[in-house]
Design a protein around this motif. Structure first.
Motif, PDB file in Angstrom:
ATOM      1  N   LYS A 137      -1.974   4.580 -14.346  1.00 15.92           N
ATOM      2  CA  LYS A 137      -1.889   4.535 -12.890  1.00 15.92           C
ATOM      3  C   LYS A 137      -3.226   4.922 -12.263  1.00 15.92           C
ATOM      4  CE  LYS A 137       1.718   5.842 -10.550  1.00 15.92           C
ATOM      5  NZ  LYS A 137       2.154   4.572  -9.929  1.00 15.92           N
ATOM      6  N   ALA A 138      -3.929   5.858 -12.886  1.00 15.46           N
ATOM      7  CA  ALA A 138      -5.252   6.225 -12.394  1.00 15.46           C
ATOM      8  C   ALA A 138      -6.206   5.041 -12.519  1.00 15.46           C
ATOM      9  CB  ALA A 138      -5.785   7.417 -13.182  1.00 15.46           C
TER      10      ALA A 138
ATOM     11  N   GLY B  56      -6.889  12.007  -8.489  1.00 14.21           N
ATOM     12  CA  GLY B  56      -5.708  12.861  -8.564  1.00 14.21           C
ATOM     13  C   GLY B  56      -4.800  12.506  -9.729  1.00 14.21           C
ATOM     14  N   LEU B  57      -4.584  11.212  -9.959  1.00  9.87           N
ATOM     15  CA  LEU B  57      -3.734  10.778 -11.066  1.00  9.87           C
ATOM     16  C   LEU B  57      -4.370  11.104 -12.414  1.00  9.87           C
ATOM     17  CD1 LEU B  57      -2.682   7.362  -9.526  1.00  9.87           C
ATOM     18  CD2 LEU B  57      -1.075   9.160 -10.233  1.00  9.87           C
TER      19      LEU B  57
ATOM     20  N   ARG C  38       0.806  -1.215   0.000  1.00 13.89           N
ATOM     21  CA  ARG C  38       0.000   0.000   0.000  1.00 13.89           C
ATOM     22  C   ARG C  38       0.840   1.266   0.000  1.00 13.89           C
ATOM     23  NH1 ARG C  38      -4.312  -1.103  -2.417  1.00 13.89           N
ATOM     24  NH2 ARG C  38      -5.253  -2.998  -1.670  1.00 13.89           N
TER      25      ARG C  38
ATOM     26  N   ALA D 251      -5.297   2.488  -9.829  1.00  6.71           N
ATOM     27  CA  ALA D 251      -5.731   2.930  -8.504  1.00  6.71           C
ATOM     28  C   ALA D 251      -7.237   2.757  -8.348  1.00  6.71           C
ATOM     29  CB  ALA D 251      -5.335   4.391  -8.275  1.00  6.71           C
TER      30      ALA D 251
ATOM     31  N   HIS E 186      -8.997   2.578  -4.768  1.00  4.19           N
ATOM     32  CA  HIS E 186      -8.464   3.841  -4.257  1.00  4.19           C
ATOM     33  C   HIS E 186      -8.924   4.990  -5.150  1.00  4.19           C
ATOM     34  CE1 HIS E 186      -5.899   1.673  -1.428  1.00  4.19           C
ATOM     35  NE2 HIS E 186      -5.677   0.828  -2.410  1.00  4.19           N
TER      36      HIS E 186
ATOM     37  N   GLN F 299       1.742  -2.773  -9.847  1.00  5.62           N
ATOM     38  CA  GLN F 299       2.214  -1.476  -9.357  1.00  5.62           C
ATOM     39  C   GLN F 299       3.689  -1.275  -9.688  1.00  5.62           C
ATOM     40  OE1 GLN F 299       0.381   0.857  -8.151  1.00  5.62           O
ATOM     41  NE2 GLN F 299      -1.344   0.049  -6.987  1.00  5.62           N
TER      42      GLN F 299
ATOM     43  N   HIS G 164       2.834   2.415   2.350  1.00  4.05           N
ATOM     44  CA  HIS G 164       2.928   3.078   3.649  1.00  4.05           C
ATOM     45  C   HIS G 164       4.305   2.869   4.274  1.00  4.05           C
ATOM     46  CE1 HIS G 164      -0.888   4.819   4.820  1.00  4.05           C
ATOM     47  NE2 HIS G 164      -1.560   3.737   4.465  1.00  4.05           N
TER      48      HIS G 164
ATOM     49  N   ALA H 217      -9.900   8.114  -4.643  1.00  5.02           N
ATOM     50  CA  ALA H 217      -9.336   9.454  -4.450  1.00  5.02           C
ATOM     51  C   ALA H 217      -7.975   9.566  -5.139  1.00  5.02           C
ATOM     52  CB  ALA H 217      -9.220   9.769  -2.962  1.00  5.02           C
ATOM     53  N   ASP H 218      -7.154   8.516  -5.003  1.00  5.26           N
ATOM     54  CA  ASP H 218      -5.869   8.500  -5.705  1.00  5.26           C
ATOM     55  C   ASP H 218      -6.085   8.485  -7.218  1.00  5.26           C
ATOM     56  OD1 ASP H 218      -4.640   8.409  -3.253  1.00  5.26           O
ATOM     57  OD2 ASP H 218      -4.245   6.253  -3.313  1.00  5.26           O
ATOM     58  N   ALA H 219      -7.077   7.707  -7.653  1.00  2.00           N
ATOM     59  CA  ALA H 219      -7.366   7.636  -9.084  1.00  2.00           C
ATOM     60  C   ALA H 219      -7.753   8.996  -9.634  1.00  2.00           C
ATOM     61  CB  ALA H 219      -8.489   6.627  -9.336  1.00  2.00           C
TER      62      ALA H 219
END
Length: 463
Positions: A273-274, A288-289, A29, A277, A282, A247, A31, A284-286
């Motif tokens: 990558k979007a 943004g990308l 993930r 994600a 994910h 990934q 982290h 929210a990440d998608a």
């Protein structure tokens, strides 16, 4: 200076196994221990001790919280419950005629502790397993898969080629590798990623060796090709359910695109990558990308349209229906105006966007419209797009289940099961898992039970 992490032997004890998987999920993930502590409000000290098998969690709620943050899908609570019960880990794996029957911790232990020596992962495969009624993709020893009778899921990974092989004379290496990639893209549509990915990874190793031995414009052209190979490898890995490998390949592709200085290549990979994600939960990440991909793409280009499609579905996954549908309308308008820009998105057309919108409509709970759009897309799909037909069928079935037409959903889902068995596509199987859950209240009805039984026959069962 931080404390040095322990080198864990997961089969040593249930506590070591728990710590091993906390660390593995955390790294998948992206982290650090610090960022995980901030995300969960669990102290850094606690997390370090759990991950290094120095202390077991005392509070089940903290384990559940950690599992949700790391998308463990119930794995961490299951492992936590077995801490202090060594006998479970000593239980041998039993292999019936068609399925593996083994407790989740024992299966994971087999996967972690019997994969071979050193860093050799060639004896491991990622396969769909039914765990506590849901299907998820886990690393399993190849011998277990072969013994289960599901040999199609145990495609053998190929060893990395020697450098000498990559340096062999090729009259036109750039044309050679470009043609190879085109052939593998076509093969993927017909036979699925499990058969194509090992060959692609071998050619990628050849290509990388060739590129490192080259200079000047040849090296730049080979790096551009290598970037496309990495992106394709990420797509294939995603489609067999190996998120970590997906990934990794996609991240390498993005790095290489920056090195080449090709901003359009960068825009394309940001879009991928979007998509990755979004598909792995994910949104929210998608979002943004996707927005970054749109900023990077040439205005009005097909790459901008691709970015808009990714952005629209991210909005849908976040529950923003108006933004999602408005963004799809913008994508369709731009597509009608753009001129073809070479290699980018040759597959992108109005039908693709309509199908992507149907997926978002289903995500938003607008099942009737989604089902109608999927059925139209299936009718117009070329027969060579075998794997994509399976994806569309599975999504159509899920949409029909959402309308309450359970028998039709099961019939369509049964068709998708056959294609999933041929291709091993995680995208199909993931949708079929959702369909299976939607059909659970009527599982004993004729037709529905047949679907459930057929789905069970293409996955390993973990009792």
């Amino acid at each position: 200076m931080g404390q040095k992490p322990n080198v864990l032997t997961p089969e040593a004890s249930p506590l070591a196994l728990f710590g091993y998987h906390v660390r593995d999920l955390r790294k998948r993930r992206g982290h650090t221990l610090r960022s995980l502590a901030e995300a969960t409000y669990i102290s850094y000290s606690k997390l370090w001790k759990w991950e290094n098998a120095q202390r077991a969690p005392k509070d089940r709620s903290e384990v559940d919280l950690l599992d949700r943050e790391l998308d463990g899908r119930g794995l961490l609570p299951t492992l936590w419950e077995r801490i202090g019960t060594d006998s479970a880990l000593a239980t041998p794996v039993s292999i019936p005629a068609a399925h593996v029957s083994v407790s989740p911790p024992a299966l994971v232990t087999a996967a972690a502790g019997q994969a071979g020596s050193g860093n050799d992962d060639t004896d491991m495969v990622v396969v769909p397993c039914r765990v506590h009624g849901r299907i998820r993709f886990v690393h399993v020893p190849r011998r277990v898969v072969l013994a289960s009778g599901l040999a199609g899921l145990a495609t053998f990974a190929l060893p990395a080629p020697p450098v000498q092989a990559a340096a062999a004379d090729i009259a036109s290496p750039i044309d050679h590798y470009a043609q190879l990639r085109r052939v593998m893209v076509q093969a993927d549509s017909l036979i699925g990623p499990r058969h194509v990915l090992p060959a692609l990874q071998q050619h990628l190793a050849h290509l990388a060796s060739r590129r490192r031995a080259s200079r000047g414009s040849d090296a730049a052209a080979l790096l551009s090709l290598e970037t496309r190979y990495e992106e394709l490898a990420g797509w294939l890995a995603q489609d067999i359910g190996d998120e970590r490998t997906a990934q990794g390949h996609t991240a390498k592709a993005l790095d290489a695109s920056h090195i080449t200085g090709d901003t359009q290549l960068t825009a394309y990979i940001l879009g991928r990558k979007a998509q990755l994600a979004g598909d792995t939960g994910h949104p929210a990440d998608a979002l943004g990308l996707a927005m970054a991909a749109r900023r990077t793409a040439l205005p009005g280009s097909r790459l901008e349209v691709i970015a808009l499609v990714r952005q629209a579905h991210a909005h849908a996954a976040l529950g923003d229906a108006t933004d999602a549908l408005t963004t799809y309308d913008t994508a369709l308008t731009l597509l009608s105006r753009e001129d073809s820009d070479g290699i980018w998105g040759s597959w992108l057309n109005e039908g693709y966007i309509t199908t992507a919108r149907a997926r978002s409509l289903a995500t938003l709970g607008k099942y009737e419209q989604a089902a109608a759009d999927f059925d139209a897309a299936i009718a117009s799909l070329p027969p060579t797009y075998r794997r994509e037909r399976g994806v569309y069928l599975a999504r159509s079935a899920r949409a029909h289940a959402g309308t309450g037409n359970f028998l039709l959903a099961a019939q369509i889902g049964l068709q998708a099961v056959g294609i999933a068995a041929e291709t091993g596509s995680a995208r199909i199987i993931g949708q079929l898992d959702r369909l299976d859950q939607a059909l659970a209240p009527v599982i004993k009805k004729d037709g529905v039970a047949e679907f459930h039984t057929a789905l069970d026959q293409i996955v390993l069962r973990v009792d």
